[in-house]
Design an enzyme around this catalytic site. Sequence first.
Site, PDB file in Angstrom:
ATOM      1  N   ASP A 155      27.095  36.452 102.614  1.00  0.00           N
ATOM      2  CA  ASP A 155      25.691  36.190 102.269  1.00  0.00           C
ATOM      3  C   ASP A 155      24.914  35.773 103.528  1.00  0.00           C
ATOM      4  OD1 ASP A 155      26.334  36.325  99.326  1.00  0.00           O
ATOM      5  OD2 ASP A 155      27.560  34.627  99.916  1.00  0.00           O
ATOM      6  N   HIS A 183      28.359  31.380  95.545  1.00  0.00           N
ATOM      7  CA  HIS A 183      28.357  32.796  95.929  1.00  0.00           C
ATOM      8  C   HIS A 183      28.087  33.611  94.664  1.00  0.00           C
ATOM      9  CE1 HIS A 183      29.228  36.659  97.614  1.00  0.00           C
ATOM     10  NE2 HIS A 183      30.199  36.855  96.746  1.00  0.00           N
TER      11      HIS A 183
HETATM   12  N1  NAD Z   1      33.107  36.163  98.500  1.00  0.00           N
HETATM   13  C1  NAD Z   1      32.600  37.363  98.789  1.00  0.00           C
HETATM   14  O1  NAD Z   1      31.645  37.464  99.564  1.00  0.00           O
HETATM   15  C2  NAD Z   1      33.178  38.630  98.199  1.00  0.00           C
HETATM   16  C3  NAD Z   1      32.715  39.867  98.660  1.00  0.00           C
HETATM   17  C4  NAD Z   1      33.244  41.036  98.138  1.00  0.00           C
HETATM   18  C5  NAD Z   1      34.229  40.959  97.146  1.00  0.00           C
HETATM   19  N2  NAD Z   1      34.644  39.747  96.699  1.00  0.00           N
HETATM   20  C6  NAD Z   1      35.711  39.636  95.699  1.00  0.00           C
HETATM   21  O2  NAD Z   1      36.970  39.849  96.331  1.00  0.00           O
HETATM   22  C7  NAD Z   1      37.925  40.242  95.357  1.00  0.00           C
HETATM   23  C8  NAD Z   1      38.725  41.431  95.843  1.00  0.00           C
HETATM   24  O3  NAD Z   1      37.903  42.550  95.993  1.00  0.00           O
HETATM   25  P1  NAD Z   1      38.533  44.000  96.262  1.00  0.00           P
HETATM   26  O4  NAD Z   1      37.375  44.926  96.334  1.00  0.00           O
HETATM   27  O5  NAD Z   1      39.509  43.978  97.381  1.00  0.00           O
HETATM   28  O6  NAD Z   1      39.284  44.243  94.863  1.00  0.00           O
HETATM   29  P2  NAD Z   1      40.427  45.291  94.546  1.00  0.00           P
HETATM   30  O7  NAD Z   1      40.493  45.379  93.059  1.00  0.00           O
HETATM   31  O8  NAD Z   1      40.268  46.538  95.363  1.00  0.00           O
HETATM   32  O9  NAD Z   1      41.749  44.576  95.078  1.00  0.00           O
HETATM   33  C9  NAD Z   1      42.235  43.404  94.525  1.00  0.00           C
HETATM   34  C10 NAD Z   1      43.726  43.392  94.740  1.00  0.00           C
HETATM   35  O10 NAD Z   1      44.206  42.136  94.317  1.00  0.00           O
HETATM   36  C11 NAD Z   1      45.451  42.343  93.708  1.00  0.00           C
HETATM   37  N3  NAD Z   1      45.745  41.170  92.869  1.00  0.00           N
HETATM   38  C12 NAD Z   1      45.266  40.851  91.651  1.00  0.00           C
HETATM   39  N4  NAD Z   1      45.822  39.726  91.205  1.00  0.00           N
HETATM   40  C13 NAD Z   1      46.662  39.296  92.165  1.00  0.00           C
HETATM   41  C14 NAD Z   1      47.529  38.197  92.285  1.00  0.00           C
HETATM   42  N5  NAD Z   1      47.664  37.314  91.315  1.00  0.00           N
HETATM   43  N6  NAD Z   1      48.240  38.055  93.425  1.00  0.00           N
HETATM   44  C15 NAD Z   1      48.128  38.968  94.406  1.00  0.00           C
HETATM   45  N7  NAD Z   1      47.341  40.057  94.344  1.00  0.00           N
HETATM   46  C16 NAD Z   1      46.618  40.204  93.234  1.00  0.00           C
HETATM   47  C17 NAD Z   1      45.311  43.653  92.938  1.00  0.00           C
HETATM   48  O11 NAD Z   1      46.584  44.252  92.685  1.00  0.00           O
HETATM   49  C18 NAD Z   1      44.479  44.474  93.932  1.00  0.00           C
HETATM   50  O12 NAD Z   1      45.292  45.226  94.818  1.00  0.00           O
HETATM   51  C19 NAD Z   1      37.104  40.492  94.084  1.00  0.00           C
HETATM   52  O13 NAD Z   1      37.199  39.340  93.284  1.00  0.00           O
HETATM   53  C20 NAD Z   1      35.695  40.650  94.593  1.00  0.00           C
HETATM   54  O14 NAD Z   1      34.734  40.350  93.604  1.00  0.00           O
HETATM   55  C21 NAD Z   1      34.152  38.589  97.212  1.00  0.00           C
HETATM   56  O1  LMR Z   2      28.671  40.651  94.073  1.00  0.00           O
HETATM   57  C1  LMR Z   2      29.831  40.988  93.813  1.00  0.00           C
HETATM   58  O2  LMR Z   2      30.303  40.982  92.667  1.00  0.00           O
HETATM   59  C2  LMR Z   2      30.736  41.409  94.939  1.00  0.00           C
HETATM   60  C3  LMR Z   2      30.746  40.482  96.078  1.00  0.00           C
HETATM   61  O3  LMR Z   2      30.890  39.150  95.715  1.00  0.00           O
HETATM   62  C4  LMR Z   2      29.583  40.672  97.005  1.00  0.00           C
HETATM   63  O4  LMR Z   2      28.844  39.717  97.264  1.00  0.00           O
HETATM   64  O5  LMR Z   2      29.433  41.780  97.537  1.00  0.00           O
END
Ligand code: NAD
Ligand code: LMR
Length: 321
Positions: A155, A183
């Site tokens: 962000d 977030h």
């Molecule tokens: N904070 C931020 O700014 C931000 C930004 C983007 C995404 N995210 C979040 O990050 C997370 C991951 O995103 P992504 O696009 O890589 O998702 P994704 O679905 O591509 O990958 C997630 C992975 O986590 C694994 N997983 C699920 N439960 C698990 C566990 N208990 N132990 C180990 N591995 C596990 C799944 O098998 C999968 O491979 C999501 O929650 C998304 O919303 C946060």
């Molecule tokens: O907004 C979402 O759900 C995905 C991620 O946290 C983001 O900020 O890109």
Amino acid sequence: MIITVTGAAGQIGYALLFRIASGAMFGPDIPVSLRLLELPQALDAAEGVAMELDDCAFPLLGDIEITDDADVAFEGANVALLVGSRPRTAGMERGDLLAANGAIFAPQGRAINDNAADDVRVLVVGNPANTNALIASANAPDVPSARFSAMTRLDHNRALAQLSGATGAPVSAISRVTIWGNHSATQYPDLSNARIEGERFEIDRTWVEQDFIPTVAGRGAAIIAARGVSSAASAASAAVDHLRDWVLGTPVGDWTSAAIVSDGSYGVAAGLVSSFPVTSDGGDWQIVEGLEIDEFSRGRIDASVAELAEERAAVEALGLL
Ligand SMILES: NC(=O)c1ccc[n+]([C@@H]2O[C@H](COP(=O)([O-])OP(=O)(O)OC[C@H]3O[C@@H](n4cnc5c(N)ncnc54)[C@H](O)[C@@H]3O)[C@@H](O)[C@H]2O)c1
Ligand SMILES: O=C(O)C[C@H](O)C(=O)O
């Protein structure tokens, strides 16, 4: 340095691991060993990622271990990136998501508590990141809560990019931008203290309120609408920035944003994991104190913190804290 990444076979994992292994996170002098935690059904995919990491022949990369056992994954970890989480699916209420993620972050908190290195630093990326960090920290009573943080650096970077686009100033000239709160869509991207080339500048409040804030706070949803999946490379890049600044220190005269356990600063209830303006000298994150908070900012911070308090109450009711 032992670095554990959960959800290693996911989208963010795929963008993140290569940057860590290349030295982008901690520089060219620190060798890294990787521990990849995945669900049993994603272990083959994680093996494939490890094969590609091998094929890059990164000079800094030591061993790679792949496991579905959290105790093994966090053994000796100096840095833990908690990326894997349960995404929201159709028909899921917020409470369902918090419960599903509690089932992930409570055991992972315990595994960090029991196995990680004494100096472990934890960054939670998986959503809802702030409250997942709260759950993990609450389940790791022997690890100081200051070692847990949740990611609002994406962000923060989005805010820098928007301000740069609007003013024409390069990102490198902008400082003192802040993300407050959760977030989520309630976050407050704050330009009240922002500087360009170290100087305060005239800012159009209408643009801030009607364009800048909604654009930054809604950017995650806009990326999902455009790509069909959530941000990954930019999230990985923000995770690299967060850990680099935490471990190596923030630039003099500037700060960044990170969600950390509140000590009550700026009226944010103690114990909530909220985003603040923070600096690091290589130790714990320090909240930048003494900033003036005007009425508009107060309202925006309070609204996002209220959402965090609701999330805390929900996971408390589920017995996760
Ligand atoms: N904070 C931020 O700014 C931000 C930004 C983007 C995404 N995210 C979040 O990050 C997370 C991951 O995103 P992504 O696009 O890589 O998702 P994704 O679905 O591509 O990958 C997630 C992975 O986590 C694994 N997983 C699920 N439960 C698990 C566990 N208990 N132990 C180990 N591995 C596990 C799944 O098998 C999968 O491979 C999501 O929650 C998304 O919303 C946060
Ligand atoms: O907004 C979402 O759900 C995905 C991620 O946290 C983001 O900020 O890109």
